[in-house]
Design an enzyme around this catalytic site. Structure first.
Site, PDB file in Angstrom:
ATOM      1  N   LYS A 236     -11.970  -0.902   9.230  1.00 40.10           N
ATOM      2  CA  LYS A 236     -10.709  -2.161   9.617  1.00 40.10           C
ATOM      3  C   LYS A 236     -10.847  -2.562  11.034  1.00 40.10           C
ATOM      4  O   LYS A 236     -11.544  -3.108  11.943  1.00 40.10           O
ATOM      5  CB  LYS A 236      -9.279  -2.206   9.238  1.00 40.10           C
ATOM      6  CG  LYS A 236      -9.066  -2.579   7.627  1.00 40.10           C
ATOM      7  CD  LYS A 236      -8.005  -2.523   7.336  1.00 40.10           C
ATOM      8  CE  LYS A 236      -7.743  -2.613   5.452  1.00 40.10           C
ATOM      9  NZ  LYS A 236      -7.649  -4.357   5.419  1.00 40.10           N
TER      10      LYS A 236
ATOM     11  N   TRP B 241       0.897  -0.965   0.113  1.00 42.49           N
ATOM     12  CA  TRP B 241       0.116  -0.363  -0.297  1.00 42.49           C
ATOM     13  C   TRP B 241       1.233   1.123   0.154  1.00 42.49           C
ATOM     14  O   TRP B 241       0.418   2.187  -0.628  1.00 42.49           O
ATOM     15  CB  TRP B 241      -1.163   0.198   1.408  1.00 42.49           C
ATOM     16  CG  TRP B 241      -1.361  -1.582   0.901  1.00 42.49           C
ATOM     17  CD1 TRP B 241      -1.861  -2.446   1.912  1.00 42.49           C
ATOM     18  CD2 TRP B 241      -2.410  -1.863  -0.178  1.00 42.49           C
ATOM     19  NE1 TRP B 241      -2.971  -3.268   1.539  1.00 42.49           N
ATOM     20  CE2 TRP B 241      -3.076  -2.409   0.449  1.00 42.49           C
ATOM     21  CE3 TRP B 241      -3.395  -0.799  -0.988  1.00 42.49           C
ATOM     22  CZ2 TRP B 241      -4.104  -3.194  -0.724  1.00 42.49           C
ATOM     23  CZ3 TRP B 241      -4.873  -1.476  -2.059  1.00 42.49           C
ATOM     24  CH2 TRP B 241      -4.350  -3.045  -1.546  1.00 42.49           C
TER      25      TRP B 241
ATOM     26  N   ASP C  89      -0.988   6.560   6.635  1.00 45.18           N
ATOM     27  CA  ASP C  89      -2.080   5.734   6.160  1.00 45.18           C
ATOM     28  C   ASP C  89      -2.609   5.263   7.250  1.00 45.18           C
ATOM     29  O   ASP C  89      -1.684   4.315   7.450  1.00 45.18           O
ATOM     30  CB  ASP C  89      -2.014   5.209   5.149  1.00 45.18           C
ATOM     31  CG  ASP C  89      -3.194   4.165   4.580  1.00 45.18           C
ATOM     32  OD1 ASP C  89      -4.586   4.111   4.994  1.00 45.18           O
ATOM     33  OD2 ASP C  89      -2.673   3.225   3.360  1.00 45.18           O
TER      34      ASP C  89
END
Length: 358
Positions: free
Chosen positions: A194, A102, A170
């Protein structure tokens, strides 16, 4: 009622109490004769939900008044582009620390929009750790970007790097899992699916002064200022996702807030890492010990055949979401805030039983 033992990496487990509360309110929200999904995002009922969610997030994460709380759409992947579009000015370079897939994707988006440089990376060692130190001092830097937790590789920053410019993170897979100092970050973003709720809403926590430095040449819908000025109501927000976020935040406060959540997360992770460390090499963790994630426990078995047998047996025990990411293989247990310790105990017991059998 049957419930799976859910170790999915995302969308991930939600608290059972939250799902039942949403079910109870689904048809008629607080006597309005409407579902929360049916009412106007500008109604007083939804406004109360929206403001309450912002307030609870501020309380749980101890977000200072210097920072805005925004609710946006598009997930973290949308933020990969929005961050450089707003904050990577001509003549500047954005610096990225690579700790996984990511982080790479965030770098690729920024590279298409301006000058970028990799400040540090652990790619050459298979992303088994986060960098121990930064080898470069950024010049003419717009910001430094990190990914706080790496779901695919099971690594996590135990302490955040000290940088000379603005720090952006992030935090999609470990936001609200532990106590952090929000004031050290100019911008934090996180997809909800999440630790915060279902997919659909993205939380952005941004320093107000930093927002003031954003470029204004972008379309309005791609400017953070647009969402800041409109309290995230410039266009129709993901109302149901924000409502679910509010329920998850209520659940978090009822359980003692961030300190209780962090303690439980440490206990859950320790159960699984103990099975790995005491297995005499039968289970091999992907992440180095100093970089282990409290959210995603990644490990391998001695062979692909044993891995397949392990996963088949786990599925028979009602466990889902354990196969590792396709790019890494092996196994992965994602143990976010809503995963109860009893589920981790069940997995630990199964790991021990399977090891002794094989």
């Amino acid at each position: 009622m049957f419930r799976s033992i859910n170790f999915n990496a995302g969308p991930a487990a939600l608290p059972q109490e939250v799902i039942l509360k949403a079910q109870e309110e689904l048809f008629d929200y607080h006597g309005t004769g409407m579902s929360i999904m049916e009412m106007s995002h500008r109604s007083k009922e939804f406004h109360a939900v929206h403001v309450h969610a912002q307030s609870m997030l501020r309380e749980i994460m101890d977000i200072p008044d210097t920072h805005e709380v925004l609710f946006m759409q598009g997930g973290a992947s949308h933020q990969f582009a929005m961050v450089p579009m707003n904050f990577l000015h001509p003549g500047q370079t954005a610096h990225y620390i690579l700790t996984g897939t990511w982080a790479e994707k965030a770098l690729q988006e920024a590279a298409s929009l301006g000058s970028v440089d990799v400040l540090a990376s652990t790619k050459e060692t298979g992303y088994r750790s986060v960098p121990a130190e930064l080898s470069k001092k950024p010049l003419h830097s717009a910001y430094t970007h990190i990914t706080s937790n790496n779901t695919i590789y099971g690594t996590q920053w135990q302490s955040f790097p000290e940088v000379e410019d603005r720090l952006i993170a992030d935090m999609s897979s470990d936001i609200m899992s532990r106590k952090i100092d929000v004031s050290k970050f100019s911008l934090i973003y996180a997809g909800a699916q999440k630790n915060l709720g279902p997919s659909g809403v993205t939380v952005v926590i941004a320093d107000k002064d930093f927002l003031g430095t954003a470029q204004r040449e972008q379309p309005k819908i791609l400017q953070y200022k647009t969402f800041s000025d409109s309290n995230s109501l410039y266009n129709t927000p993901p109302t149901f996702s924000i409502y679910m976020l509010a329920l998850v935040l209520e659940w978090t406060l009822e359980r003692g807030g961030i300190h209780a959540i962090e303690k439980a997360n440490n206990e859950k992770a320790q159960l699984l890492y103990h099975e790995i460390d005491s297995s005499e090499g039968f289970y091999e963790g992907h992440a180095e010990k100093g970089s282990r994630s409290q959210m995603n426990v990644t490990f391998r078995l001695p062979s692909e055949d044993l891995t397949a047998e392990f996963l088949k047996g786990a599925a028979a025990e009602g466990m889902v979401g354990l196969p590792g990411h396709r790019s890494v293989g092996g196994c992965r247990a994602s143990i976010y805030n809503a995963v109860p310790i009893t589920h981790c105990e069940a997995l630990a017991e199964y790991m021990e039983k399977f090891r002794k059998k094989n």
